[in-house]
Design an enzyme around this catalytic site. Structure first.
Site, mmCIF file in Angstrom:
data_model
loop_
_atom_site.group_PDB
_atom_site.id
_atom_site.type_symbol
_atom_site.label_atom_id
_atom_site.label_comp_id
_atom_site.label_asym_id
_atom_site.label_seq_id
_atom_site.Cartn_x
_atom_site.Cartn_y
_atom_site.Cartn_z
ATOM 1 N N PRO A 61 0.825 -1.220 0.000
ATOM 2 C CA PRO A 61 0.000 0.000 0.000
ATOM 3 C C PRO A 61 0.858 1.270 0.000
ATOM 4 C CG PRO A 61 -0.274 -1.244 2.066
ATOM 5 C CD PRO A 61 0.562 -2.076 1.158
ATOM 6 N N GLU A 114 2.474 -8.092 8.531
ATOM 7 C CA GLU A 114 2.569 -6.645 8.752
ATOM 8 C C GLU A 114 3.531 -5.967 7.776
ATOM 9 O OE1 GLU A 114 0.550 -5.011 11.026
ATOM 10 O OE2 GLU A 114 -0.307 -7.010 10.917
ATOM 11 N N ARG A 147 -3.959 -8.261 -20.673
ATOM 12 C CA ARG A 147 -4.956 -7.921 -21.696
ATOM 13 C C ARG A 147 -4.413 -6.924 -22.726
ATOM 14 N NH1 ARG A 147 -7.641 -3.341 -20.998
ATOM 15 N NH2 ARG A 147 -9.646 -3.903 -21.905
ATOM 16 N N ASP A 202 -10.351 1.787 -24.401
ATOM 17 C CA ASP A 202 -10.585 1.606 -22.965
ATOM 18 C C ASP A 202 -10.705 2.922 -22.236
ATOM 19 O OD1 ASP A 202 -10.338 -1.092 -22.974
ATOM 20 O OD2 ASP A 202 -8.262 -1.123 -22.285
#
Ligand code: ADE
Length: 249
Positions: A93, A120, A157, A172
């Site tokens: 993150p 963690e 893709r 897209d």
């Protein structure tokens, strides 16, 4: 393209890659996805991959040794496909926000290595293994497996031949810097709602203009921030002015 993913939970990923477009891409030899279980690179009786943090604190930390050995094995397995420029990406993150532009960039490489962390965090010395850190959004997941699936899906893709119609990635959302507008299929009328007439007109120019305007309208309504960086023509600006004026009426 060769993709190696290092994880403590290979089964989480295996199922998702055995479906639909990503499965077909592998069957057709357009991509090869290898899952490395980090636990296989431990040498103790209990196959320990994590330990308590030095200095105390909550949670467990992934040990550096299995991570180093797993990355070295993954790079070694790549053989001629891998090279010094092979991206080794740690999912966290705390990484750079993953975007369509990063997916495009990654799709140009012959090989990728992804590291899905857990617990963690990972021992800070293992940061040296990664050439990049990526996050799939400002929220915290239990591990990097879902982020790895998201990144593999977005990258694969884009590989030539993966999508049936070679143009289908071109329009897209985000590829053009704008969101895609609405699409419709049969029936032409459903529960009192009709498909916009222009789509049935057979006038390709009018359809293209309408699609562009719908794309601008949707982006203006949902993601106005994207308009600042999108490539817009004079005609696009004029249409956006009209939308704004209509709002102020
Ligand atoms: N690991 C846990 N949460 C994550 C996120 N949002 N992006 C990438 N890796 C993660």
């Amino acid at each position: 393209m060769d993709i190696s993913i290092l994880t403590l939970f290979p089964d989480m990923l295996a199922g998702s890659f055995n479906q639909s477009i990503i499965r077909r891409a592998q069957e057709r030899g357009l991509v090869s996805i290898r899952l490395h279980n980090i636990r296989d690179y431990t040498h103790d009786k209990h196959h320990t991959t994590d330990d308590t943090p030095f200095g105390g604190g909550q949670g467990m930390v992934m040990k550096p040794e299995p991570l180093f050995e797993a990355v070295e094995a993954a790079l070694g397995d790549l053989g001629s496909t891998g090279n010094d420029a092979t991206p080794v990406i740690l999912l966290t993150p705390q990484g750079r926000p993953f975007t369509q532009a990063i997916a495009q960039e990654l799709s140009q490489h012959p090989a990728l290595v992804l590291i899905s962390g857990h617990y963690e965090g990972i021992d800070a010395r293992a940061d040296a293994l990664a050439t990049d850190n990526l996050s799939i959004g400002d929220y915290v997941l239990t591990g990097g497996e879902i982020p790895a699936m998201a990144i593999v899906d977005a990258v694969v893709r884009l590989l030539p031949g993966v999508l049936g119609d070679s143009m289908s990635a071109v329009d897209d959302s985000f590829a053009t810097g704008l969101l895609e507008g609405p699409t419709y299929t049969r029936p032409a009328e459903y529960r009192g709602e009709s498909v916009p007439k222009v789509l049935l007109s057979g006038d390709h120019g009018a359809v293209a203009r309408w699609r562009r305007q719908q794309s601008l309208k949707r982006t203006y309504e949902r993601r106005p921030d994207l308009l600042k960086t999108a490539n817009l023509t004079e005609e696009d600006h004029a249409y956006l002015q009209k939308l704004k004026a209509r709002e102020e009426e």
